[in-house]
Write an enzyme that holds these catalytic residues in place. Structure first.
Site, PDB file in Angstrom:
ATOM      1  N   ARG A   1     -96.105  -1.604   2.816  1.00 21.96           N
ATOM      2  CA  ARG A   1     -97.374  -1.536   3.559  1.00 21.96           C
ATOM      3  C   ARG A   1     -98.443  -0.680   2.893  1.00 21.96           C
ATOM      4  O   ARG A   1     -98.226  -0.063   1.870  1.00 21.96           O
ATOM      5  CB  ARG A   1     -97.127  -1.038   4.981  1.00 21.96           C
TER       6      ARG A   1
ATOM      7  N   ASN B   1    -105.653   6.041  14.475  1.00 20.45           N
ATOM      8  CA  ASN B   1    -104.961   6.802  13.435  1.00 20.45           C
ATOM      9  C   ASN B   1    -105.585   6.497  12.084  1.00 20.45           C
ATOM     10  O   ASN B   1    -106.821   6.645  11.977  1.00 20.45           O
ATOM     11  CB  ASN B   1    -103.424   6.696  13.516  1.00 20.45           C
ATOM     12  N   ASP B   2    -104.853   6.102  11.081  1.00 24.64           N
ATOM     13  CA  ASP B   2    -105.344   6.101   9.702  1.00 24.64           C
ATOM     14  C   ASP B   2    -106.744   5.510   9.487  1.00 24.64           C
ATOM     15  O   ASP B   2    -107.054   4.450  10.034  1.00 24.64           O
ATOM     16  CB  ASP B   2    -104.431   5.255   8.811  1.00 24.64           C
TER      17      ASP B   2
ATOM     18  N   TRP C   1     -98.019  12.977  13.133  1.00 25.64           N
ATOM     19  CA  TRP C   1     -97.181  12.122  13.978  1.00 25.64           C
ATOM     20  C   TRP C   1     -96.246  12.911  14.876  1.00 25.64           C
ATOM     21  O   TRP C   1     -95.753  12.381  15.882  1.00 25.64           O
ATOM     22  CB  TRP C   1     -96.391  11.125  13.120  1.00 25.64           C
TER      23      TRP C   1
ATOM     24  N   GLN D   1    -107.151   2.407  12.092  1.00 25.87           N
ATOM     25  CA  GLN D   1    -106.051   1.956  12.940  1.00 25.87           C
ATOM     26  C   GLN D   1    -106.422   2.277  14.381  1.00 25.87           C
ATOM     27  O   GLN D   1    -106.670   3.435  14.729  1.00 25.87           O
ATOM     28  CB  GLN D   1    -104.757   2.669  12.550  1.00 25.87           C
TER      29      GLN D   1
ATOM     30  N   GLU E   1     -96.310   6.840   2.693  1.00 27.17           N
ATOM     31  CA  GLU E   1     -97.264   5.927   3.322  1.00 27.17           C
ATOM     32  C   GLU E   1     -98.646   6.097   2.683  1.00 27.17           C
ATOM     33  O   GLU E   1     -98.936   7.099   2.034  1.00 27.17           O
ATOM     34  CB  GLU E   1     -97.350   6.194   4.841  1.00 27.17           C
TER      35      GLU E   1
ATOM     36  N   TRP F   1    -107.556   5.128  21.186  1.00 25.52           N
ATOM     37  CA  TRP F   1    -106.727   5.783  20.172  1.00 25.52           C
ATOM     38  C   TRP F   1    -107.127   5.348  18.766  1.00 25.52           C
ATOM     39  O   TRP F   1    -107.420   4.173  18.530  1.00 25.52           O
ATOM     40  CB  TRP F   1    -105.268   5.388  20.400  1.00 25.52           C
TER      41      TRP F   1
HETATM   42  C1  FRU Z   1     -99.438   5.843   8.730  1.00 23.50           C
HETATM   43  C2  FRU Z   1     -98.955   4.515   9.270  1.00 23.50           C
HETATM   44  C3  FRU Z   1     -99.040   3.450   8.203  1.00 23.50           C
HETATM   45  C4  FRU Z   1     -99.143   2.187   9.000  1.00 23.50           C
HETATM   46  C5  FRU Z   1     -99.967   2.637  10.187  1.00 23.50           C
HETATM   47  C6  FRU Z   1     -99.626   1.961  11.480  1.00 23.50           C
HETATM   48  O1  FRU Z   1     -99.886   6.708   9.727  1.00 23.50           O
HETATM   49  O2  FRU Z   1     -97.629   4.646   9.759  1.00 23.50           O
HETATM   50  O3  FRU Z   1     -97.972   3.464   7.271  1.00 23.50           O
HETATM   51  O4  FRU Z   1     -99.762   1.159   8.266  1.00 23.50           O
HETATM   52  O5  FRU Z   1     -99.771   4.022  10.325  1.00 23.50           O
HETATM   53  O6  FRU Z   1    -100.526   2.300  12.498  1.00 23.50           O
END
Ligand code: FRU
Length: 455
Positions: free
Chosen positions: A149, A21-22, A295, A38, A203, A19
């Site tokens: 964050r 993400n960011d 998300w 991520q 974010e 997986w």
């Molecule tokens: C955005 C987020 C960030 C956080 C990360 C956690 O997609 O929620 O704010 O740092 O993903 O995986």
């Protein structure tokens, strides 16, 4: 689940079998583009977060490396950025070395002494980004907040300059701006927000200068991701154009309209989130990558063994439009050799009375299709993926998403990029973009234009 190699994009980065993400820590250093991300290195849904790592020299072919900064039982390694500390301000480098420094969010777990707190921490690499060591004095910036964050750090102001960090207080819908001489000691400079779209958490902010094309003038662009509550529903990325004096960001145009469509969006599709730009890209280029998911359904998309992809790398520019407004344009970085990625350049009539469907499909009538409708009366473009293949894995996925045609001209030029399971539409030289995941049963390889029947 069965493996889905036909859905693996070729120029959009995916992790081999896990997986993501960011995008995190985007940095150009010593001829190499670093893309950290991520990553749940133990699964293909969101979970314990580490920084995965990939590199590229051409922005379209990426090699994945070992996890750079691994989570621990006490600490999830959330999003952040990376810098080359060429002045050795933090003192991590020895003689002749340059430290790369990652600034990330420590999301402390229930196994830690500070459960639920989010604070900013450092890790550094003395071997060009291969191996990373956590700074012994972590965290370096801790306000006790549970929603602080996504630090983006950059050097501001030449030899006499200092580090600037933009981060979020996510629930407050605020971007917080800090400064530091050395990456270790941070001082709050200012806050920005709430402003424009605030229907979800803020974010992953970014802040950078761009030259207004053809003028020599500079403006600053503040990028803020929002989840949920974005223009197409769920996660999305808005931006503000303004000025930054080294301490405070002041937007040039702030709308008090309640309508999401009256704000500035980096993308009008459902799948462009957490977009941030590279530090130190050559020739002052501003290159950005977003996470091509949402998300709302990110954990459910039907790929295996990996899940989620990055967007293409996009080069940003700032242009003054005919209505006097400064807007960001985006241009995709495309491979030069033949890959599974396809690019369709089409001119679509968009004068009053024109309504045209651009249909992407294949020879297989059941393979899936995308319909992009350009409406010259409404001056809109709508991308309908409701018949694009697998759509019913989540109720929020099937969608038709609409963007304004921000350029006054006709015909409308579309650059349509299809890369297995990612569709990116660049309208009128990237003044508007729409990014959508698609899960067709067979590759979409054909395009045809036909008059659109009224909806
Ligand atoms: C955005 C987020 C960030 C956080 C990360 C956690 O997609 O929620 O704010 O740092 O993903 O995986």
């Amino acid at each position: 689940p069965a493996a889905t190699p036909h859905l693996r994009p070729s120029a959009h980065f995916t992790a081999r079998d896990t997986w993501l993400n960011d995008p995190n820590g985007l940095l150009h250093h010593a001829g190499v583009y670093h893309l950290f991300f991520q990553n749940n290195s133990e699964g293909n849904i969101w979970g314990p977060m580490s920084w995965g790592h990939a590199t590229s020299t051409d922005l379209v072919t990426w090699s994945e490396h070992d996890v750079a900064i691994a989570h621990t039982p006490e600490e999830n390694v959330f999003s952040g950025s990376a810098v080359a500390d060429v002045r050795n301000t933090a003192g991590f480098a020895g003689a002749g070395e340059t430290a790369l420094v990652a600034v990330y969010t420590s999301a402390y777990t229930s196994a830690s002494r500070r459960p639920g707190v989010q604070a900013q921490s450092l890790a550094y690499s003395l071997d060009g980004g291969v191996t990373w060591t956590r700074y012994a004095g972590n965290p370096v910036l801790d306000t006790g907040s549970s929603d602080f964050r996504d630090p983006k750090v950059f050097w501001h102001g030449g030899d006499e300059g200092r580090w600037i960090m933009v981060a979020v207080e996510a629930q407050d819908r605020q971007v917080v701006i800090y400064s530091s001489p050395n990456l270790l000691d941070w001082t709050l400079e200012s806050r920005f927000g709430p402003a424009h779209a605030v229907g979800g958490m803020w974010e992953c902010p970014d802040l950078f200068p761009l030259e207004v094309r053809g003028t020599g003038e500079t403006r600053w662009v503040l990028v803020v991701s929002l989840n949920p509550g974005a223009i197409a529903g769920g996660s999305g990325t808005q931006y503000f154009v303004g000025d930054f004096d080294g301490s405070t960001f002041v937007p040039e145009r702030q709308s008090d309209s309640p309508h999401l469509a009256d704000y500035d969006w980096l993308d009008y599709g459902r799948d462009y989130y957490a977009a941030v730009s590279f530090n130190d890209a050559p020739e002052g280029r501003r290159l950005m990558i977003g996470w091509a998911s949402n998300w709302d359904y990110a954990n459910d998309t039907p790929t295996h063994p990996w899940r989620s992809a990055m967007s293409l790398v996009r080069e940003l520019e700032l242009v003054r439009c005919s209505d006097g407004v400064l807007r960001v344009t985006q241009e995709p970085q495309l491979p030069t050799d033949a890959t599974r990625l396809q690019v369709f350049d089409v001119q679509v009539p968009s004068a009053p009375g024109d309504r045209t469907d651009v249909v992407l499909g294949s020879d297989d009538p059941h393979g899936g299709r995308i319909t992009i409708t350009v409406d010259g009366d409404e001056r809109t473009i709508t991308c309908d993926r409701s018949r694009s293949g697998a759509v019913d894995f989540h109720p929020a996925f099937s969608s038709a998403d609409t963007a304004p045609l921000l350029s006054a001209g006709t015909p409308t030029h579309l650059k349509i990029v299809v890369d297995a399971s990612i569709l990116e539409v660049y309208v009128d030289e990237g003044l508007v973009t729409l990014t959508q995941q698609i899960f067709p049963h067979v590759p979409l390889t054909t395009v045809r234009l036909e008059p659109s029947s009224p909806s």
